[in-house]
Design a protein around this motif. Structure first.
Motif, PDB file in Angstrom:
ATOM      1  N   ASP A 129      26.124  37.904 165.613  1.00 20.14           N
ATOM      2  CA  ASP A 129      26.392  37.498 166.988  1.00 20.14           C
ATOM      3  C   ASP A 129      27.876  37.566 167.335  1.00 20.14           C
ATOM      4  O   ASP A 129      28.244  37.462 168.487  1.00 20.14           O
ATOM      5  CB  ASP A 129      25.797  36.129 167.330  1.00 20.14           C
ATOM      6  N   ASP A 130      28.707  37.766 166.342  1.00 20.82           N
ATOM      7  CA  ASP A 130      30.141  37.945 166.551  1.00 20.82           C
ATOM      8  C   ASP A 130      30.592  39.164 165.762  1.00 20.82           C
ATOM      9  O   ASP A 130      29.997  39.503 164.731  1.00 20.82           O
ATOM     10  CB  ASP A 130      30.931  36.733 166.043  1.00 20.82           C
ATOM     11  N   GLY A 131      31.660  39.801 166.229  1.00 17.15           N
ATOM     12  CA  GLY A 131      32.193  40.941 165.507  1.00 17.15           C
ATOM     13  C   GLY A 131      33.699  41.014 165.625  1.00 17.15           C
ATOM     14  O   GLY A 131      34.291  40.477 166.572  1.00 17.15           O
ATOM     15  N   PHE A 132      34.318  41.679 164.657  1.00 19.23           N
ATOM     16  CA  PHE A 132      35.765  41.877 164.639  1.00 19.23           C
ATOM     17  C   PHE A 132      36.050  43.335 164.983  1.00 19.23           C
ATOM     18  O   PHE A 132      35.534  44.245 164.328  1.00 19.23           O
ATOM     19  CB  PHE A 132      36.341  41.558 163.257  1.00 19.23           C
ATOM     20  N   ILE A 133      36.873  43.543 166.004  1.00 20.73           N
ATOM     21  CA  ILE A 133      37.231  44.894 166.429  1.00 20.73           C
ATOM     22  C   ILE A 133      38.732  44.915 166.685  1.00 20.73           C
ATOM     23  O   ILE A 133      39.261  44.027 167.358  1.00 20.73           O
ATOM     24  CB  ILE A 133      36.487  45.297 167.720  1.00 20.73           C
ATOM     25  N   GLY A 134      39.407  45.921 166.171  1.00 26.35           N
ATOM     26  CA  GLY A 134      40.830  46.084 166.456  1.00 26.35           C
ATOM     27  C   GLY A 134      41.041  46.430 167.923  1.00 26.35           C
ATOM     28  O   GLY A 134      40.199  47.089 168.551  1.00 26.35           O
ATOM     29  N   PRO A 149      42.981  48.593 169.573  1.00 21.99           N
ATOM     30  CA  PRO A 149      42.906  49.987 170.030  1.00 21.99           C
ATOM     31  C   PRO A 149      41.461  50.505 170.109  1.00 21.99           C
ATOM     32  O   PRO A 149      41.092  51.180 171.062  1.00 21.99           O
ATOM     33  CB  PRO A 149      43.704  50.762 168.981  1.00 21.99           C
ATOM     34  N   THR A 150      40.649  50.159 169.133  1.00 19.17           N
ATOM     35  CA  THR A 150      39.250  50.597 169.138  1.00 19.17           C
ATOM     36  C   THR A 150      38.479  49.916 170.262  1.00 19.17           C
ATOM     37  O   THR A 150      37.682  50.551 170.959  1.00 19.17           O
ATOM     38  CB  THR A 150      38.587  50.306 167.781  1.00 19.17           C
ATOM     39  N   ALA A 151      38.702  48.625 170.452  1.00 17.57           N
ATOM     40  CA  ALA A 151      38.002  47.883 171.505  1.00 17.57           C
ATOM     41  C   ALA A 151      38.272  48.479 172.879  1.00 17.57           C
ATOM     42  O   ALA A 151      37.374  48.539 173.727  1.00 17.57           O
ATOM     43  CB  ALA A 151      38.412  46.417 171.476  1.00 17.57           C
ATOM     44  N   SER A 152      39.495  48.955 173.102  1.00 18.68           N
ATOM     45  CA  SER A 152      39.836  49.485 174.423  1.00 18.68           C
ATOM     46  C   SER A 152      39.058  50.758 174.749  1.00 18.68           C
ATOM     47  O   SER A 152      38.925  51.121 175.917  1.00 18.68           O
ATOM     48  CB  SER A 152      41.344  49.708 174.549  1.00 18.68           C
ATOM     49  N   GLY A 153      38.515  51.416 173.746  1.00 23.08           N
ATOM     50  CA  GLY A 153      37.639  52.562 173.991  1.00 23.08           C
ATOM     51  C   GLY A 153      36.173  52.222 173.814  1.00 23.08           C
ATOM     52  O   GLY A 153      35.320  52.649 174.589  1.00 23.08           O
ATOM     53  N   MET A 154      35.875  51.437 172.786  1.00 24.00           N
ATOM     54  CA  MET A 154      34.487  51.138 172.428  1.00 24.00           C
ATOM     55  C   MET A 154      33.781  50.277 173.473  1.00 24.00           C
ATOM     56  O   MET A 154      32.643  50.572 173.877  1.00 24.00           O
ATOM     57  CB  MET A 154      34.466  50.429 171.066  1.00 24.00           C
ATOM     58  N   ILE A 155      34.412  49.205 173.920  1.00 26.88           N
ATOM     59  CA  ILE A 155      33.760  48.284 174.855  1.00 26.88           C
ATOM     60  C   ILE A 155      33.464  48.972 176.192  1.00 26.88           C
ATOM     61  O   ILE A 155      32.322  48.944 176.654  1.00 26.88           O
ATOM     62  CB  ILE A 155      34.574  46.983 175.013  1.00 26.88           C
ATOM     63  N   PRO A 156      34.453  49.637 176.822  1.00 30.34           N
ATOM     64  CA  PRO A 156      34.127  50.329 178.078  1.00 30.34           C
ATOM     65  C   PRO A 156      33.070  51.426 177.895  1.00 30.34           C
ATOM     66  O   PRO A 156      32.227  51.630 178.769  1.00 30.34           O
ATOM     67  CB  PRO A 156      35.462  50.926 178.527  1.00 30.34           C
ATOM     68  N   GLY A 195      33.441  48.650 164.003  1.00 29.41           N
ATOM     69  CA  GLY A 195      34.224  49.851 164.251  1.00 29.41           C
ATOM     70  C   GLY A 195      35.707  49.598 164.227  1.00 29.41           C
ATOM     71  O   GLY A 195      36.161  48.464 164.293  1.00 29.41           O
ATOM     72  N   GLY A 196      36.414  50.687 164.111  1.00 27.52           N
ATOM     73  CA  GLY A 196      37.855  50.674 164.010  1.00 27.52           C
ATOM     74  C   GLY A 196      38.262  50.928 162.577  1.00 27.52           C
ATOM     75  O   GLY A 196      38.100  50.057 161.715  1.00 27.52           O
ATOM     76  N   ILE A 197      38.764  52.129 162.312  1.00 23.37           N
ATOM     77  CA  ILE A 197      39.073  52.504 160.940  1.00 23.37           C
ATOM     78  C   ILE A 197      40.156  51.615 160.342  1.00 23.37           C
ATOM     79  O   ILE A 197      40.031  51.174 159.204  1.00 23.37           O
ATOM     80  CB  ILE A 197      39.440  54.013 160.834  1.00 23.37           C
ATOM     81  N   ARG A 198      41.196  51.299 161.094  1.00 26.86           N
ATOM     82  CA  ARG A 198      42.261  50.451 160.531  1.00 26.86           C
ATOM     83  C   ARG A 198      41.758  49.041 160.254  1.00 26.86           C
ATOM     84  O   ARG A 198      42.100  48.442 159.233  1.00 26.86           O
ATOM     85  CB  ARG A 198      43.476  50.422 161.453  1.00 26.86           C
ATOM     86  N   THR A 199      40.935  48.510 161.161  1.00 29.54           N
ATOM     87  CA  THR A 199      40.368  47.180 160.941  1.00 29.54           C
ATOM     88  C   THR A 199      39.481  47.192 159.713  1.00 29.54           C
ATOM     89  O   THR A 199      39.565  46.301 158.860  1.00 29.54           O
ATOM     90  CB  THR A 199      39.586  46.718 162.183  1.00 29.54           C
ATOM     91  N   ILE A 241      33.184  67.050 155.760  1.00 27.35           N
ATOM     92  CA  ILE A 241      34.262  67.551 156.619  1.00 27.35           C
ATOM     93  C   ILE A 241      35.529  67.909 155.837  1.00 27.35           C
ATOM     94  O   ILE A 241      36.452  68.453 156.404  1.00 27.35           O
ATOM     95  CB  ILE A 241      34.572  66.582 157.779  1.00 27.35           C
ATOM     96  N   GLY A 242      35.574  67.574 154.556  1.00 25.62           N
ATOM     97  CA  GLY A 242      36.676  68.026 153.714  1.00 25.62           C
ATOM     98  C   GLY A 242      37.939  67.196 153.754  1.00 25.62           C
ATOM     99  O   GLY A 242      38.648  67.110 152.763  1.00 25.62           O
ATOM    100  N   GLN A 243      38.239  66.598 154.866  1.00 20.92           N
ATOM    101  CA  GLN A 243      39.413  65.731 154.968  1.00 20.92           C
ATOM    102  C   GLN A 243      39.237  64.790 156.142  1.00 20.92           C
ATOM    103  O   GLN A 243      38.477  65.068 157.059  1.00 20.92           O
ATOM    104  CB  GLN A 243      40.693  66.547 155.135  1.00 20.92           C
ATOM    105  N   GLY A 244      39.928  63.677 156.077  1.00 21.03           N
ATOM    106  CA  GLY A 244      39.817  62.699 157.151  1.00 21.03           C
ATOM    107  C   GLY A 244      40.317  61.348 156.706  1.00 21.03           C
ATOM    108  O   GLY A 244      41.101  61.236 155.761  1.00 21.03           O
ATOM    109  N   GLN A 245      39.844  60.308 157.378  1.00 19.39           N
ATOM    110  CA  GLN A 245      40.259  58.941 157.091  1.00 19.39           C
ATOM    111  C   GLN A 245      39.074  58.177 156.500  1.00 19.39           C
ATOM    112  O   GLN A 245      38.005  58.147 157.076  1.00 19.39           O
ATOM    113  CB  GLN A 245      40.730  58.256 158.371  1.00 19.39           C
ATOM    114  N   SER A 246      39.301  57.568 155.351  1.00 10.80           N
ATOM    115  CA  SER A 246      38.263  56.838 154.638  1.00 10.80           C
ATOM    116  C   SER A 246      38.382  55.346 154.890  1.00 10.80           C
ATOM    117  O   SER A 246      39.477  54.820 155.100  1.00 10.80           O
ATOM    118  CB  SER A 246      38.384  57.105 153.130  1.00 10.80           C
ATOM    119  N   VAL A 247      37.243  54.677 154.861  1.00  2.00           N
ATOM    120  CA  VAL A 247      37.217  53.221 154.953  1.00  2.00           C
ATOM    121  C   VAL A 247      37.862  52.627 153.701  1.00  2.00           C
ATOM    122  O   VAL A 247      38.529  51.598 153.756  1.00  2.00           O
ATOM    123  CB  VAL A 247      35.766  52.726 155.096  1.00  2.00           C
TER     124      VAL A 247
END
Length: 191
Positions: free
Chosen positions: A46-51, A53-60, A132-136, A158-164
């Motif tokens: 019922d609650d979540g943690f979002i960074g 920068p991610t929230a500013s795109g995800m929520i809208p 969501g939010g890779i940095r978070t 994909i060969g390269q990227g950002q990992s959790v």
């Protein structure tokens, strides 16, 4: 005590997004069972943690999907489940939040974040999500704040990227489920 559940899509080679944050690799195949399980996950928290920068795109984005008459019924179901989530928006500075059902958590250090999460875990309610939010996600993993990992592994490399995962984490397998789209849900707990 409430648990923190990290729910993240990832590629078979372990990346959440491409090197520049690309998410275009995610499976676009229709899969009702997978969609239903995503909705079910959001009903378990019922609650979540979002960074911030991610929230500013995800929520809208999800608010827009919920109001879009041309969105599929599956997309609207996910949007409804995401939009009912009370979001703790994490930032290291004051931000003006324009969304309902959110609360800003200003945390300027790892210690402040750990303390805030521990206090929230002790409050009554369902489990807590990190949707969501890779940095978070990376920060929660690095600080040992995740009680359970729900990883949606997509059948793409994909060969390269950002990992959790940016540090070693020993895990214990809790469950695996496969879907007709080729996505596999793998659940782990820290060992």
């Amino acid at each position: 005590m409430r648990k923190v559940l990290l729910n993240m899509p990832m590629t078979l080679d372990g990346f959440f997004c491409g090197p520049n944050g690309e998410l275009d690799w995610m499976s676009q195949k229709s899969d009702q069972e997978l969609n239903d399980d995503i909705v079910a996950f959001f009903q378990e928290v019922d609650d979540g943690f979002i960074g911030y920068p991610t929230a500013s795109g995800m929520i809208p984005y999800w608010l827009g999907v919920a109001q879009n008459p041309s969105a599929s019924s599956e997309e609207r179901a996910v949007a409804r489940s995401v939009n009912r989530l009370h979001a703790f928006i994490l930032s290291n500075r004051e931000e003006k939040l324009a969304w309902e059902n959110t609360k800003l958590l200003v945390v300027k250090s790892n210690d402040e974040l750990v303390e805030a999460v521990q206090k929230i875990k002790q409050q009554p309610g369902k489990d807590l999500g990190v949707p969501g939010g890779i940095r978070t996600a990376q920060t929660f993993v690095r600080l040992g704040l995740v009680d359970e990992y729900v990883l949606m592994v997509h059948p793409v490399v994909i060969g390269q990227g950002q990992s959790v995962f940016t540090t070693k984490v020993n895990l214990e397998l809790v469950g695996v489920k496969t879907y007709k789209s080729g996505v596999m849900r793998v659940c782990y707990r820290p060992r």
